[in-house]
Design a protein around this motif. Structure first.
Motif, PDB file in Angstrom:
ATOM      1  N   PHE A   1       0.799  -1.222   0.000  1.00 10.32           N
ATOM      2  CA  PHE A   1       0.000   0.000   0.000  1.00 10.32           C
ATOM      3  C   PHE A   1       0.838   1.281   0.000  1.00 10.32           C
ATOM      4  O   PHE A   1       0.528   2.221  -0.744  1.00 10.32           O
ATOM      5  N   PRO A   2       1.899   1.407   0.834  1.00  8.10           N
ATOM      6  CA  PRO A   2       2.686   2.653   0.800  1.00  8.10           C
ATOM      7  C   PRO A   2       3.274   2.965  -0.568  1.00  8.10           C
ATOM      8  O   PRO A   2       3.517   4.132  -0.890  1.00  8.10           O
ATOM      9  N   GLN A   3       3.498   1.933  -1.391  1.00  8.45           N
ATOM     10  CA  GLN A   3       4.103   2.134  -2.693  1.00  8.45           C
ATOM     11  C   GLN A   3       3.179   2.900  -3.633  1.00  8.45           C
ATOM     12  O   GLN A   3       3.650   3.580  -4.548  1.00  8.45           O
ATOM     13  N   VAL A   4       1.875   2.806  -3.444  1.00  8.37           N
ATOM     14  CA  VAL A   4       0.933   3.456  -4.354  1.00  8.37           C
ATOM     15  C   VAL A   4       0.650   4.898  -3.948  1.00  8.37           C
ATOM     16  O   VAL A   4      -0.007   5.630  -4.686  1.00  8.37           O
ATOM     17  N   LEU A   5       1.122   5.313  -2.778  1.00 13.61           N
ATOM     18  CA  LEU A   5       0.914   6.687  -2.336  1.00 13.61           C
ATOM     19  C   LEU A   5       1.903   7.622  -3.024  1.00 13.61           C
ATOM     20  O   LEU A   5       3.075   7.278  -3.211  1.00 13.61           O
ATOM     21  N   ALA A   6       1.450   8.794  -3.407  1.00  9.32           N
ATOM     22  CA  ALA A   6       2.338   9.794  -3.989  1.00  9.32           C
ATOM     23  C   ALA A   6       3.365  10.235  -2.949  1.00  9.32           C
ATOM     24  O   ALA A   6       3.071  10.292  -1.746  1.00  9.32           O
ATOM     25  N   VAL A   7       4.567  10.559  -3.419  1.00  7.90           N
ATOM     26  CA  VAL A   7       5.642  10.934  -2.500  1.00  7.90           C
ATOM     27  C   VAL A   7       5.259  12.163  -1.691  1.00  7.90           C
ATOM     28  O   VAL A   7       5.544  12.248  -0.485  1.00  7.90           O
ATOM     29  N   ALA A   8       4.595  13.123  -2.325  1.00  6.39           N
ATOM     30  CA  ALA A   8       4.181  14.335  -1.608  1.00  6.39           C
ATOM     31  C   ALA A   8       3.196  14.002  -0.495  1.00  6.39           C
ATOM     32  O   ALA A   8       3.262  14.578   0.604  1.00  6.39           O
ATOM     33  N   VAL A   9       2.289  13.065  -0.761  1.00 10.72           N
ATOM     34  CA  VAL A   9       1.328  12.648   0.262  1.00 10.72           C
ATOM     35  C   VAL A   9       2.049  11.988   1.437  1.00 10.72           C
ATOM     36  O   VAL A   9       1.745  12.253   2.607  1.00 10.72           O
ATOM     37  N   VAL A  10       3.014  11.142   1.126  1.00 13.74           N
ATOM     38  CA  VAL A  10       3.802  10.490   2.182  1.00 13.74           C
ATOM     39  C   VAL A  10       4.547  11.540   3.010  1.00 13.74           C
ATOM     40  O   VAL A  10       4.603  11.463   4.242  1.00 13.74           O
ATOM     41  N   GLY A  11       5.115  12.538   2.331  1.00 16.69           N
ATOM     42  CA  GLY A  11       5.834  13.589   3.042  1.00 16.69           C
ATOM     43  C   GLY A  11       4.944  14.352   3.996  1.00 16.69           C
ATOM     44  O   GLY A  11       5.312  14.599   5.156  1.00 16.69           O
ATOM     45  N   VAL A  12       3.752  14.743   3.544  1.00 21.63           N
ATOM     46  CA  VAL A  12       2.821  15.474   4.405  1.00 21.63           C
ATOM     47  C   VAL A  12       2.361  14.592   5.558  1.00 21.63           C
ATOM     48  O   VAL A  12       2.231  15.053   6.708  1.00 21.63           O
ATOM     49  N   LEU A  13       2.129  13.308   5.284  1.00 21.92           N
ATOM     50  CA  LEU A  13       1.720  12.372   6.330  1.00 21.92           C
ATOM     51  C   LEU A  13       2.766  12.290   7.431  1.00 21.92           C
ATOM     52  O   LEU A  13       2.448  12.360   8.630  1.00 21.92           O
ATOM     53  N   PHE A  14       4.036  12.172   7.043  1.00 22.25           N
ATOM     54  CA  PHE A  14       5.088  12.030   8.050  1.00 22.25           C
ATOM     55  C   PHE A  14       5.477  13.359   8.684  1.00 22.25           C
ATOM     56  O   PHE A  14       6.137  13.367   9.733  1.00 22.25           O
ATOM     57  N   GLN A  15       5.089  14.470   8.086  1.00 25.36           N
ATOM     58  CA  GLN A  15       5.248  15.740   8.793  1.00 25.36           C
ATOM     59  C   GLN A  15       4.419  15.741  10.064  1.00 25.36           C
ATOM     60  O   GLN A  15       4.858  16.232  11.108  1.00 25.36           O
ATOM     61  N   ALA A  16       3.212  15.174   9.974  1.00 24.22           N
ATOM     62  CA  ALA A  16       2.362  15.068  11.164  1.00 24.22           C
ATOM     63  C   ALA A  16       2.913  14.053  12.153  1.00 24.22           C
ATOM     64  O   ALA A  16       2.847  14.254  13.371  1.00 24.22           O
ATOM     65  N   ILE A  17       3.472  12.973  11.624  1.00 26.26           N
ATOM     66  CA  ILE A  17       4.015  11.932  12.508  1.00 26.26           C
ATOM     67  C   ILE A  17       5.261  12.431  13.235  1.00 26.26           C
ATOM     68  O   ILE A  17       5.452  12.161  14.429  1.00 26.26           O
ATOM     69  N   TYR A  18       6.114  13.198  12.538  1.00 27.06           N
ATOM     70  CA  TYR A  18       7.384  13.648  13.110  1.00 27.06           C
ATOM     71  C   TYR A  18       7.302  15.017  13.780  1.00 27.06           C
ATOM     72  O   TYR A  18       8.338  15.571  14.149  1.00 27.06           O
ATOM     73  N   ARG A  19       6.125  15.585  13.915  1.00 28.95           N
ATOM     74  CA  ARG A  19       6.012  16.916  14.510  1.00 28.95           C
ATOM     75  C   ARG A  19       6.752  16.939  15.847  1.00 28.95           C
ATOM     76  O   ARG A  19       6.592  16.024  16.677  1.00 28.95           O
ATOM     77  N   PRO A  20       7.557  18.002  16.101  1.00 26.57           N
ATOM     78  CA  PRO A  20       8.459  17.975  17.261  1.00 26.57           C
ATOM     79  C   PRO A  20       7.800  18.218  18.618  1.00 26.57           C
ATOM     80  O   PRO A  20       8.467  18.090  19.646  1.00 26.57           O
ATOM     81  N   ASP A  21       6.508  18.564  18.636  1.00 31.42           N
ATOM     82  CA  ASP A  21       5.849  18.782  19.918  1.00 31.42           C
ATOM     83  C   ASP A  21       4.928  17.601  20.252  1.00 31.42           C
ATOM     84  O   ASP A  21       4.935  16.584  19.575  1.00 31.42           O
TER      85      ASP A  21
END
Length: 301
Positions: free
Chosen positions: A116-136
C-alpha cells in the motif's frame, strides 16, 4: 541482407527517439557544465573545468555526498533485510501444507498491506510524516512517547536524527515493492526443492539461508542496484520533510536538491549541471561496482 533491413526498420524509430530524448539531454548537460550559463543568455561563456574545480572545495556538495554514502550503505541493507523477511513469511513461512509450501495465515492480506505505501504519492507520504514527526506533543511519535513519559524528540530538527528519520520514511515506502519483487523470485523456485529439504529435516532458518537466498541472489542483486540508484535521489521527501530544504544546517541535503536549488534559486545552471554530471558518474560507478562485487556463480536447477 533482407534480415538486417527488417531488423533496422524496427530499431530505427526507438533509437532515434532514445537519441533525442535521452542522449541529447545528457550531452547538453555535459556541455552546460563547462559554461557559466545562468539560464537566460543565448551564448554562455565557456569556462572549461572551472565548475568542477569549485565542486572540490564546496562544503555543501561534500556534505551531500557523505549523506549519499550513508544512504547507500544503510538503506539497501535495511530495506532488503526487511523485504526478504516478509517475503519468506508470505511465501514459505507457513511450512508444508498439502504437499506444497505456503505462507503464513493471512498472507494475501499482508501482501496488500505491505504494498500500500508504494501506491501513495511521494508528496502525500511527506505530508503524512510531517504530522508523525512533529516535534511537539501533537506529533504522532511524540504523542506515543508521552504515554511512556519520555521527552519530546525533534525528529526532523535534530541534526543527528533528521537524515535517519527521512531514511526511515524512504524504507517504509520502498519495502512493499521489494516484497513483491522477492516474492516473485521465490515463486519461481520449484516447490520440489523446498519439499525435499523439509523432508530432510531442514527448518525455516536452513530453508532461507541455504536454499532461498542462493536461488534468488540475482533478484537481490537487481534490488540492491535499484535501491542504490534510489539512494542517489530522495529529492522529493527531503524537500518536503527537511527543515529549510536540506536542513537543519545541511544535515539532510542531497545532490538532487542542491542541483535544483543551485539552478532555480541561484540561477547557476552551469554549476548545477556540473553537480548533475558528478551525480551521473557516481550513480554509474555505484551500479557497475555493485554488479561486479555481488556477482556470483549462477545456480541452475
Amino acid at each position: 541482407m533482407r534480415k538486417y533491413g527488417f531488423i533496422f526498420s524496427f530499431l530505427v524509430i526507438p533509437v532515434v527517439l532514445y537519441a533525442i530524448f535521452v542522449i541529447s539531454p545528457y550531452a547538453q548537460a555535459f556541455y552546460i557544465s563547462l559554461t557559466n550559463w545562468r539560464g537566460i543568455s543565448a551564448n554562455p561563456q565557456f569556462v572549461g573545468l572551472e565548475n568542477f574545480t569549485r565542486l572540490l572545495s564546496d562544503d555543501v556538495f561534500w556534505a551531500a555526498v557523505r549523506h549519499h554514502a550513508l544512504l547507500l550503505i544503510a538503506m539497501p541493507l535495511i530495506t532488503i533485510a526487511i523485504a526478504l523477511f516478509f517475503s519468506f513469511l508470505l511465501n514459505l513461512g507457513g511450512g508444508s501444507k498439502g504437499g506444497r509450501m505456503s505462507g503464513v495465515a493471512g498472507s494475501k492480506f499482508y501482501r496488500v498491506v505491505y504494498f500500500f505505501p508504494q501506491v501513495l504519492a511521494v508528496a502525500v507520504v511527506g505530508v503524512l510524516f510531517q504530522a508523525i514527526y512533529r516535534p511537539d506533543a501533537t506529533g504522532v511519535l511524540n504523542g506515543l512517547l508521552g504515554i511512556f513519559h519520555i521527552g519530546e524528540v525533534g525528529w526532523l530538527i535534530n541534526t543527528n536524527l533528521a537524515l535517519w528519520s527521512i531514511m526511515g520514511v524512504v524504507i517504509w515506502q520502498s519495502v512493499g515493492f521489494y516484497v513483491v519483487l522477492f516474492s516473485a523470485g521465490m515463486s519461481a523456485i520449484p516447490s520440489d526443492v523446498f519439499e525435499a529439504a523439509a523432508l530432510d529435516g531442514a527448518g525455516r532458518f536452513r530453508l532461507f539461508f541455504s536454499i532461498t537466498l542462493p536461488l534468488i541472489w540475482d533478484t537481490i542483486q537487481v534490488g540492491w542496484v535499484y535501491l542504490g540508484i534510489a539512494a542517489f535521489d530522495c529529492f522529493a521527501l527531503v524537500q518536503v520533510l527537511s527543515v529549510d530544504r536540506g536542513g537543519p544546517d545541511n544535515a539532510t541535503t542531497v545532490l538532487p536538491l542542491e542541483i535544483w536549488r543551485t539552478a532555480f534559486t541561484f540561477s547557476k545552471f552551469g554549476y548545477a549541471s556540473a553537480m548533475g554530471v558528478a551525480l551521473f558518474f557516481l550513480t554509474i560507478t555505484f551500479a557497475a561496482l555493485s554488479l561486479r562485487v555481488t556477482r556470483r556463480e549462477r545456480i541452475e536447477l
